[in-house]
Design a protein around this motif. Structure first.
Motif, short mmCIF file in Angstrom:
data_model
loop_
_atom_site.label_atom_id
_atom_site.label_comp_id
_atom_site.label_asym_id
_atom_site.label_seq_id
_atom_site.Cartn_x
_atom_site.Cartn_y
_atom_site.Cartn_z
N GLU A 57 0.81 -1.21 0.00
CA GLU A 57 0.00 0.00 0.00
C GLU A 57 0.84 1.26 0.00
O GLU A 57 0.36 2.34 -0.29
CB GLU A 57 -0.93 0.01 1.22
CG GLU A 57 -1.97 -1.09 1.17
CD GLU A 57 -2.73 -1.24 2.47
OE1 GLU A 57 -2.25 -0.74 3.51
OE2 GLU A 57 -3.80 -1.86 2.44
N SER A 58 2.11 1.14 0.29
CA SER A 58 2.96 2.33 0.34
C SER A 58 3.81 2.49 -0.91
O SER A 58 4.57 3.44 -1.02
CB SER A 58 3.85 2.27 1.57
OG SER A 58 4.72 1.16 1.49
N ARG A 59 3.71 1.58 -1.88
CA ARG A 59 4.49 1.70 -3.10
C ARG A 59 3.81 2.66 -4.07
O ARG A 59 2.61 2.92 -3.99
CB ARG A 59 4.68 0.35 -3.78
CG ARG A 59 3.42 -0.13 -4.42
CD ARG A 59 3.62 -1.37 -5.20
NE ARG A 59 2.33 -1.65 -5.83
CZ ARG A 59 2.14 -2.51 -6.76
NH1 ARG A 59 3.13 -3.20 -7.19
NH2 ARG A 59 0.94 -2.70 -7.27
N SER A 60 4.55 3.11 -5.04
CA SER A 60 4.02 4.04 -6.04
C SER A 60 3.68 3.26 -7.30
O SER A 60 4.45 2.42 -7.76
CB SER A 60 5.06 5.11 -6.36
OG SER A 60 4.61 5.89 -7.45
N ASP A 61 2.52 3.54 -7.88
CA ASP A 61 2.12 2.91 -9.14
C ASP A 61 2.40 3.82 -10.33
O ASP A 61 1.96 3.53 -11.45
CB ASP A 61 0.62 2.56 -9.11
CG ASP A 61 0.34 1.39 -8.18
OD1 ASP A 61 1.25 0.57 -7.96
OD2 ASP A 61 -0.79 1.29 -7.68
N ALA A 62 3.11 4.89 -10.13
CA ALA A 62 3.42 5.82 -11.22
C ALA A 62 4.41 5.17 -12.19
O ALA A 62 5.25 4.36 -11.80
CB ALA A 62 4.03 7.10 -10.65
#
Length: 177
Positions: free
Chosen positions: A45-50
């Motif tokens: 939940e703390s990772r970036s999906d950009a």
């Protein structure tokens, strides 16, 4: 009547009852082996999906490629220039052959002119293939797109399609097409 029991003996049945009741009550208690999930954020939940930033490489001038492209451009220009008058001659011969039968002299002359046009188209196709191979070779080496290759490819493709369409139009006018 029975004599009254001493106080130490009276407490004993209550103790026995409590000891018998303890296992039954223990099964109702929360078992320490059951773990509930944490309400803290998980790693996913703390990772970036950009999308990651990708540096687009810029093509650097390549004299060897420019030399090959110059030769291919000369071939393409020469073929295109020679195709136009040959196509006009083939159109005239096809017009004359319209009244002739298949296999007649005028029909054979028109077919010969068409074969001459096919030679020009084959040269254009060969140049187009060489341009494609040059682009593929650069891509296989991990080099960026070269704008001069793209430009010449587009010109060669347009010339090839124009020549093919004109040859097809002339062939349609001949008897037996």
């Amino acid at each position: 009547m029975m004599p009254p029991l001493p106080p130490a003996r009276r407490a004993r049945p209550a103790l026995v009852f409590a000891l018998m009741l303890a296992p039954a009550l223990a099964s109702c208690a929360v078992q320490p082996s059951i773990r509930y999930p944490s309400l803290l954020p998980r790693a996913i939940e703390s990772r970036s999906d950009a999308e990651p930033d990708i540096a687009i490489p810029v093509a650097v001038a390549d004299p060897a490629t420019d030399s090959v492209l110059a030769d291919l451009r000369k071939t393409l220009d020469k073929t295109t220039a020679a195709f136009a008058p040959a196509a006009e001659a083939a159109e005239r011969l096809a017009s004359v052959a319209q009244g002739d039968k298949v296999g007649g002299e005028r029909w054979i002359a028109a077919q010969t002119a068409l074969a001459n046009l096919d030679g020009y188209r084959a040269t254009t196709s060969s140049a187009l293939t060489d341009i494609d191979l040059l682009a593929i070779s650069r891509a296989a080496d991990g080099k960026p797109d070269y704008p001069a290759i793209t430009s010449l490819h587009n010109a060669a493709q347009a010339a090839f399609e124009e020549q093919s369409a004109r040859i097809a139009a002339i062939a349609e006018r001949l008897p037996g097409a």
